[in-house]
Design a protein around this motif. Structure first.
Motif: not given
Length: 216
Positions: A7-9, A32-37, A45-55, A59-61
């Motif tokens: 999330d960028d906030h 992470c604060s942006d799509a690239a990161s 690395q292996h991730l078990d869960l990704a929680i991402v902001d839509l915008f 990225s347009d989300g």
């Protein structure tokens, strides 16, 4: 368990991290604060869960969601967004995400959502009629209006999968036909069953026929 929160906030990230730390004390949480990161972390690395902001920046989300779901089909992805636009929810699900969590959700609601996503189920806000209403709609009233209401409750991808299911196709065959992973098929099928109130594949297939989803 490794969880990425994007999330960028900074304040939003801090709040979610605090909640996640209480839910899963042993989890390794990556910020992470942006799509690239996000994409860099998923690649490294292996991730078990990704929680991402839509915008977020970069990225347009939906582009980020498409990238994650396509390149990491085994990674459960949950959207965390302030948007309550049904079109955003349906589009995200259509891309293969496993959950859509509103930022105003309570701690308990977020916990329930994450548990469902980690268990391989799909979590979405209540946007359509209750499942039991949808399940009996075609039996009680097969009018075009009822049919349209049920169809509108599903995403385009879910309708495609339901049509394949009605033809007796296996999950593997559906995945090959639609160029998606078998895991994504399973995720969508669980969402379809829950949305339509169907207990099994046969019931879902019968409903698909009533909805005239079979190719002519």
């Amino acid at each position: 368990m490794k969880i990425i929160i994007a999330d960028d906030h900074a304040m939003t990230r801090a709040g979610v991290i605090a909640a996640l730390s209480e839910m899963y004390p042993e989890a390794d949480i990556i910020e992470c604060s942006d799509a690239a990161s996000v994409l860099a972390a998923a690649k490294q690395q292996h991730l078990d869960l990704a929680i991402v902001d839509l915008f977020m920046p970069g990225s347009d989300g939906f582009g980020l969601l498409k990238n994650l779901c396509k390149n990491y089909p085994e990674l459960p992805v949950a959207v965390l967004s302030a948007s309550d636009n049904p079109k955003h929810v349906h589009k995200a699900l259509d891309l293969g995400v496993s959950g859509f969590i509103h930022k105003s959700s309570s701690f308990d609601s977020m916990h329930k959502a994450i548990q469902q996503v980690l268990a391989g189920a799909t979590y979405t806000p209540n946007l359509a009629a209750p499942a039991d209403e949808l399940a009996t709609a075609m039996a009680d009233d097969d009018s075009p209006e009822k049919r349209d209401a049920i169809i509108a409750s599903l995403t385009k991808r879910q309708l495609d999968i339901l049509a394949c299911l009605a033809q007796g196709m296996s999950n593997k065959a559906i995945a090959a036909d639609l160029f998606i992973s078998e895991n994504t098929v399973k995720t969508h099928l669980k969402a379809i069953m829950a949305e339509l109130g169907c207990n099994n594949r046969t019931e879902a297939g019968v409903l698909a026929e009533k909805l005239s989803l079979l190719p002519s």
